[in-house]
Scaffold this active site. Structure first.
Site, PDB file in Angstrom:
ATOM      1  N   GLU A  86       0.809  -1.221   0.000  1.00  0.00           N
ATOM      2  CA  GLU A  86       0.000   0.000   0.000  1.00  0.00           C
ATOM      3  C   GLU A  86       0.843   1.272   0.000  1.00  0.00           C
ATOM      4  OE1 GLU A  86      -2.472  -0.736   3.397  1.00  0.00           O
ATOM      5  OE2 GLU A  86      -4.046  -1.668   2.192  1.00  0.00           O
ATOM      6  N   GLU A 116       8.059 -21.657   6.919  1.00  0.00           N
ATOM      7  CA  GLU A 116       8.527 -20.853   8.037  1.00  0.00           C
ATOM      8  C   GLU A 116       9.609 -21.558   8.859  1.00  0.00           C
ATOM      9  OE1 GLU A 116       5.748 -21.308  11.863  1.00  0.00           O
ATOM     10  OE2 GLU A 116       4.664 -20.517  10.140  1.00  0.00           O
TER      11      GLU A 116
END
Length: 301
Positions: A86, A116
């Protein structure tokens, strides 16, 4: 109590308040979630000094031309990617605020939670970025123990980059490893271990602070107006027109005409109106003013 039980992070623990969720009606669940979510800003307030120190270091690096890089896995990686994505439409910054997700971009929509656990892949991901001492790596991991993130942090430190960690447990391995630890201890989740809830909310709020304040310090706003907005659609073009009109006092029609002649560059259009300069001269003045509108207008030094 065993050592393993003592080591269990609070984000994985259970809270007696939530032991009968499956027997509550919808209204009760809505009320309970709303009450529980109020614990998030309290946890962030308690981490305010940590957040401030981290942002000051990030901003200093950014102003020297460094990059801000988020890295995470699972929920944490997705939230970090959202915040980074954004920055361009809001502040016009491209390729300097980056998110790296364990498992790659495909893992944003197709869960690859096993990624992960790969410490070496975290190191490799950072190695490929070619970090320098003016870059900042922000590792995001609710537990503060994610191997992928820890590997990334270790590689960043080896390259003398600044490191920041955002965790939702206190005294985590991540916090002990980074230069600037941020610990927003939100407590047990409504659904035990579901860190997309309070922990995820806390991470998003902190990342909002990091990216927004860094951009403010870099001159990406004038007052609270986003003067580096990228007018890529009708809504954003209207916002650009309104910003130019509000700052300069011209009509919406005049603002739009000036924006067109300044290639829809809001700052350039404002300088053009205020100082009577064409697009090329306005851009040159902004460049000489570190792209800071108030400096270009002679309002601050």
């Amino acid at each position: 109590m065993s050592n393993s039980a003592k080591a269990s992070p609070v984000t994985e623990s259970q809270d007696a308040r939530f032991s009968h969720l499956d027997r509550m009606d919808t209204s009760e669940l809505v009320t309970l979630m709303n009450q529980v979510d109020r614990e998030v800003p309290v946890a962030i307030e308690e981490a305010r000094e940590q957040i401030t120190s981290a942002i000051e270091a990030i901003s200093n690096n950014y102003l020297q031309g460094g990059r801000l890089i988020y890295i995470g896995a699972g929920t944490s990686g997705r939230i970090a990617t959202l915040d980074a994505s954004e920055v361009f439409p809001t502040f016009g910054v491209k390729d300097r605020v980056i998110a790296v997700m364990a498992g790659g971009r495909d893992a944003l929509v197709n869960p690859s939670e096993g990624a992960e656990d790969d410490f070496e892949m975290g190191k490799k991901a950072v190695r490929e970025l070619g970090l320098s001492e003016i870059d900042t790596l922000v590792g995001v991991a609710s537990s503060g123990t994610t191997p992928y993130v820890l590997g990334a942090v270790m590689e960043a430190k080896a390259n003398k980059a600044t490191t920041v960690g955002i965790a939702c447990n206190s005294g985590s391995e991540l916090s002990k490893t980074v230069d600037y630890p941020i610990e927003a201890v939100v407590g047990p989740e409504l659904i035990a271990g579901s860190t997309r809830l309070k922990a995820g909310t806390a991470q998003k709020m902190i990342l909002n602070m990091i990216s927004t304040i860094t951009m403010i310090k870099a001159g990406k706003t004038y007052g609270n107006l986003m003067v580096d907005v990228v007018p890529s659609n009708q809504k954003l073009r209207k916002r650009a027109i309104n910003i130019v009109s509000e700052i300069t006092g011209v009509t919406a029609g005049e603002a739009e005409s000036e924006l067109i002649s300044h290639q829809w560059n809001v700052k350039s259009a404002i300088v053009g109106i205020k100082l009577g300069l064409d697009h090329k001269s306005s851009v040159q003045l902004l460049s000489q003013s570190s792209d800071y509108l108030a400096i270009a207008l002679g309002e601050i030094n």
